[in-house]
Design an enzyme around this catalytic site. Structure first.
Site, PDB file in Angstrom:
ATOM      1  N   ASP A 346      36.424 -18.093 -21.702  1.00 46.45           N
ATOM      2  CA  ASP A 346      35.146 -18.219 -22.405  1.00 46.45           C
ATOM      3  C   ASP A 346      35.162 -17.293 -23.622  1.00 46.45           C
ATOM      4  O   ASP A 346      36.066 -16.463 -23.780  1.00 46.45           O
ATOM      5  CB  ASP A 346      34.009 -17.842 -21.449  1.00 46.45           C
ATOM      6  CG  ASP A 346      32.634 -18.211 -21.981  1.00 46.45           C
ATOM      7  OD1 ASP A 346      32.556 -19.033 -22.912  1.00 46.45           O
ATOM      8  OD2 ASP A 346      31.642 -17.688 -21.446  1.00 46.45           O
ATOM      9  N   GLU A 349      36.170 -18.208 -29.251  1.00 49.82           N
ATOM     10  CA  GLU A 349      36.161 -18.797 -30.602  1.00 49.82           C
ATOM     11  C   GLU A 349      36.922 -17.938 -31.639  1.00 49.82           C
ATOM     12  O   GLU A 349      37.467 -18.546 -32.570  1.00 49.82           O
ATOM     13  CB  GLU A 349      34.711 -19.021 -31.072  1.00 49.82           C
ATOM     14  CG  GLU A 349      33.995 -20.123 -30.346  1.00 49.82           C
ATOM     15  CD  GLU A 349      33.620 -19.721 -28.920  1.00 49.82           C
ATOM     16  OE1 GLU A 349      33.636 -20.597 -28.033  1.00 49.82           O
ATOM     17  OE2 GLU A 349      33.336 -18.534 -28.692  1.00 49.82           O
ATOM     18  N   ASP A 427      27.206 -24.196 -24.077  1.00 48.11           N
ATOM     19  CA  ASP A 427      25.882 -23.763 -23.614  1.00 48.11           C
ATOM     20  C   ASP A 427      24.813 -24.759 -24.040  1.00 48.11           C
ATOM     21  O   ASP A 427      24.087 -24.559 -25.022  1.00 48.11           O
ATOM     22  CB  ASP A 427      25.577 -22.371 -24.169  1.00 48.11           C
ATOM     23  CG  ASP A 427      26.569 -21.336 -23.661  1.00 48.11           C
ATOM     24  OD1 ASP A 427      27.181 -21.580 -22.615  1.00 48.11           O
ATOM     25  OD2 ASP A 427      26.734 -20.300 -24.315  1.00 48.11           O
TER      26      ASP A 427
END
Length: 975
Positions: A346, A349, A427
């Site tokens: 997670d 990015e 999300d």
């Protein structure tokens, strides 16, 4: 150090001309470049499995069906394809919004996009790829093979345009006979999906967060007690010691091996999260080891970059180096020894807190290996950072156990990530819009080479209502009442019955590049009526038709089916809140017996074949079987069976027509179910491998069977216990009603969405001509709001607003909405939003604090109040965006993010106008306001956002003297 801030080739500005091409890889695949010099100087491909395949020409006599033109302007390479009118566009990777992408624009820049909406232009992954389906059903794919930020512009009908820094190659796949042929060819370049372990296709329970091992055991125990199928429990960051990766909390997860053993004994697998942000703390073994091995990403001055994430100050591994990937893989190998079955990557990015861009500075640099591009700044490697992390994690899991298939889930990725990891869609929100959108998102990922993906189906942000959750199978299924629990149980049992079929589709995807889930139009690519269908999809020949509308069950839908024979069936479990299933004529699919988890299944279990004959009385289908894990299937250790059904002389025979693999066919019973229509079917039993025969009834008998089945189906629907219509759940008022649709105003240049029930906020402001969403906010916070007071929000910001007046006649003279919210003391906040045909370029917003009744003894005046207009705008290009205005005293100002928060008042107040300028787009959002009503202006830079606030003076109000701020927005093109 190499000059990592400059592109290798920046062509001079030129007029539009054709790109040059050469055939590569295989027949029908072409590489295009601006020039021979640009071809030689291009960076290595990170999307291709083997970068040399893109750079090596092949002998071919074919020529491209479509040749792009290009021009280079201000260091940007603009590539344009023109297709016949009526061409439909798909792909563009992980994107929100509609399935058919014509009219949309996407920017490939991996972004932490919490609470994204249908108009968000950059999500967590980047896929500079478009699939074009021509009017005749033929198809062609286009890949802009650049890791840099790339604009994919599909706003003009039948035109694809890529815009990215010069220079980069473009690769086309096709023209081929069908979209499937294009995707097979694409897989030869970027690779196929990794073969998932069979258990990973079962239901997986994940929440943020299960905070102790006892809670995890309780969740697992409840699944088994309630007979709800489940295979996996996920552990979010709370299992860690202070959010330090590769550690366990000594109080709440003190014995992970014991926890995993208990889960395994009960038929569950365990997946654990790892983030890239490593806490900067001497004595923490991961930080010490990384520092010793010099693995951290560097700032421009050569020092390790430090950014804030969950643990606090963090450093970040430079996965562009093979030595760093090996270092991470070794950590993963050791971590896996705790019984870890899968790993969740997670925040990769990479996400960084407390920064305008939500990520690290683009001036940071990576000491990349030469074979992937060498030393470059973060701009070059940003979009592939998550993919390289997932690759390292995958390789570490494989090191830990060569006899098990790694399972990695990643949030960030690039085209080609499917070789190492699955994807989830980030999300999302617990509302009906996101439920509907989730189908298209999964399909788009498949159409972009990533067939193993899924959403947080019950939603991540906010609270699902029972009826919304009943369409899904996430959160805990028993949390929303008995009716909802039963629907979830039925839905999951259906999935497990279909698991043999889904597993076979993944084997085909892994070996041939075909998709698992496809849009409905794949059944007939020539039918333009199917190309925008979004509430159904195909699993091979199986069509799943679902309802994603708040007040509409399947009993009130009229499915639009492709041409041909489509026969409905179920498992005697029909329910208005469950999808309707159809099997295409000419098909056979395998079904498994009911079970609670994959481990219960056994090769000797009874096998069911569901058969739907075509108009010629023929059907066939495949079943792939192996151990469900490991790599014996690559060495022949599997069984691939082709079954065939034929109607001859009033009897249907089902038999094995072809086999592959060295596995011996297990001795098991074979149950054949022949679909007749209307849900009716005939049953016959035999032994798998032998011929099974079904005698066909007369036409009159078939008609009677179908009629009886349809009556039973209607009775089941009528008698089903409906999930309650309740649309409110417990929680703070104003934050929970996320399932309601926003009110939409649309006219002229603007479309605005407003949620009256959460502080009356505008949550989206989209400028239609430019396709830019200037404001997109999370539903339950931020957005465009007013409140009283200078420091803190008043009650009016979270309490429900009432809609006083609405005039929403689209394309009428004016669209307007008037809202009021009680803020106590006899005062209300009022907002009027209007879009007028008389001035269609302006979105007008008039706000006020109005005194209704201020009480005796007050002299008719209220308490001291200030009206603060508080819009939060999204920054599409944070480093290229600034605020510009001329003050009352004539001075000119440009305020950039690094300037920090700024107040302006008195003679420095903007002279009735200020604007938010996006240099990349060449656009400015102009905000004009009544200078007599505004006392000061305030600029606050957030993480990927900016607040441009208008404050009134600070004074009491009466019925005759409200506080008002009137202003409007217009978009202006700038040079």
């Amino acid at each position: 150090m190499a000059d990592h801030d400059q592109a290798k080739v920046v062509a001079a500005d030129v007029v539009s001309r054709d790109m040059i091409f050469q055939p590569i890889l295989e027949d029908g695949v072409f590489r295009f470049d601006c020039s021979a010099e640009a071809r030689v100087a291009s960076y290595p491909s990170l999307s291709f499995t083997c970068s040399k395949d893109r750079d090596t020409p092949i002998m071919s006599h074919s020529v491209p069906s479509y040749t792009p033109t290009y021009e280079c302007v201000s260091g940007k390479q603009i590539v344009k394809f023109k297709f016949p009118d009526g061409t439909s566009f798909y792909g563009t990777g992980e994107v929100s919004g509609q399935l058919e992408r014509t009219g949309k624009r996407v920017f490939t820049w991996n972004t932490d996009a919490w609470g994204y909406g249908p108009g968000t232009t950059s999500l967590y992954q980047s896929h500079p790829w478009v699939l074009a389906v021509l009017p005749n059903g033929e198809a062609l794919g286009v890949l802009a093979d650049t890791t840099l930020r790339c604009e994919i512009d599909l706003r003009k009908e039948s035109i694809i345009q890529f815009i990215a820094p010069s220079s980069y190659p473009v690769v086309t796949f096709g023209l081929f006979a069908s979209p499937t042929d294009v995707l097979k060819s694409l897989s030869h370049a970027i690779g196929t999906v990794f073969m998932p372990p069979k258990w990973s296709l079962g239901y997986q329970q994940c929440r943020w967060s299960y905070d102790s091992d006892e809670r995890v055991r309780e969740i697992a125990r409840t699944f088994r007690e309630k007979g709800i199928p489940c295979d996996v429990i996920w552990m979010d960051i709370d299992y860690m010691d202070g959010f330090r990766c590769f550690t366990f909390d000594q109080e709440c997860f003190r014995d992970p091996q014991s926890l995993v053993k208990d889960l395994h004994d009960d038929g569950f697998k365990a997946i654990w999260m790892l983030d890239p942000g490593i806490k900067k703390e001497e004595g923490y073994f991961v930080y010490d080891s990384g520092s010793k091995n010099d693995v951290w990403i560097k700032k421009a001055d050569g020092e390790p970059f430090v950014g804030e994430v969950w643990p606090g100050p963090c450093v970040f591994p430079d996965f562009t180096q093979s030595k760093v990937r090996a270092w991470w893989a070794a950590l993963v190998k050791d971590f896996t020894s705790n019984g870890v079955d899968g790993i969740w990557n997670d925040m990769n990015e990479p996400a960084v807190f407390k920064t305008v861009t939500k990520t690290m500075p683009e001036s940071n640099f990576h000491l990349g290996d030469e074979d992937i591009g060498g030393c470059q700044n973060h701009t070059h490697y940003h979009n592939v950072y998550g993919m390289l992390m997932a690759r390292s994690t995958y390789e570490g899991m494989k090191l830990a156990n060569e006899n098990k298939r790694p399972f990695v889930l990643t949030r960030a990725g690039f085209i080609g990530s499917q070789r190492h990891a699955a994807t989830w869609t980030g999300d999302n929100l617990s509302n009906w819009e996101h439920l509907h959108m989730s189908l298209s998102m999964v399909l788009q990922l498949g159409l972009s080479g990533q067939p193993l993906s899924g959403p947080d189906i019950g939603g991540f942000a906010g609270n699902a209502t029972p009826k919304l959750f009943g369409r899904t199978n996430d959160h805990e299924p028993w949390s929303f009442g008995e009716e909802c629990e039963e629907v979830c149980r039925l839905a999951l049992k259906r999935r497990y019955r279909l698991l043999l079929h889904i597993y076979t589709l993944f084997y085909l995807a892994h070996t041939t590049g075909t998709l698992v889930a496809t849009p409905t139009f794949f059944a007939d690519p020539k039918d333009p009526g199917l190309r925008t269908t979004e509430n159904s999809f195909l699993l091979g020949p199986l069509l799943v038709y679902s309802s994603t509308i708040a007040d509409q069950g399947m009993d009130r839908l009229h499915p639009v089916l492709p041409k041909g024979i489509w026969l409905r069936f179920d498992f005697d479990d029909s329910h208005p809140d469950l999808p309707t299933l159809y099997l295409q004529g000419g098909s056979i699919i395998p079904l498994a017996p009911p079970h609670q988890h994959v481990g219960e299944a056994n090769l000797s279990d009874d096998l069911t074949l569901l058969v739907a004959l075509d108009q010629n009385g023929h059907a066939e289908g495949l079943l792939f079987e192996d151990e469900g894990d490991g790599y014996e299937f690559t060495r022949g250790g599997y069984l691939l069976t082709r079954y065939v059904a034929k109607l001859q002389s009033s009897a249907v025979t089902v038999s094995v027509s072809q086999m592959e693999g060295s596995w011996k066919r297990p001795r098991r019973r074979l149950h054949v179910q022949l679909l007749l229509g209307g849900g009716a079917m005939l049953d016959s039993w035999g032994i798998d491998g032998d011929v099974v025969k079904i005698n066909m009834p007369t036409e009159v008998e078939v008609s009677s069977l179908v009629s009886t089945s349809e009556k039973q189906y209607r009775t089941l629907l009528e008698c089903a216990k409906h999930i309650p219509e309740l649309e409110e759940v417990s929680g703070p008022k104003g934050v929970v009603e996320l399932s309601k649709d926003p009110v939409e105003l649309k006219n002229g240049d603007w479309i605005a969405k407003v949620v009256p029930w959460i502080g009356g906020r505008i949550i989206s402001m989209e400028h239609l001509p430019s396709g830019t969403q200037w404001l997109h906010s999370r539903v339950e916070i931020d957005g465009y709001e007013e409140y009283s007071g200078t420091e803190y929000r008043s009650a009016g910001c979270s309490e429900e607003y009432s809609v006083i007046e609405r005039d929403l006649e689209h394309a009428g003279k004016e669209e307007s909405l008037i809202l009021e919210g009680d803020i106590g003391g006899g005062l209300v906040l009022r907002r009027q939003i209007s879009l007028s045909n008389d001035n269609s370029k302006i979105l007008q917003i008039d706000s006020g604090i109005i005194a209704r009744s201020v009480g005796a003894g007050s002299g008719g005046f209220s308490r001291l109040v200030c009206l603060r207009v508080h819009p939060m705008f999204s920054l599409l290009h944070p480093t290229e965006t600034f605020v510009s205005f001329t003050s009352i005293d004539g001075s000119k100002h440009e305020i950039w993010p690094e300037s920090g928060d700024q107040f302006y008042q008195e003679n420095l107040l903007p002279n009735g106008e200020w604007m938010l300028v996006d240099q990349c787009q060449g656009l400015a959002l102009v905000n004009r306001f009544n200078i007599n009503e505004v006392y000061k202006c305030y600029i606050h830079w957030g993480t990927g956002t900016v607040n441009l606030e208008l404050w009134s003076e600070d004074r009491p109000v009466s019925e005759q003297s409200p506080l008002t701020v009137s202003h409007g927005y217009e978009v202006r093109r700038i040079s």
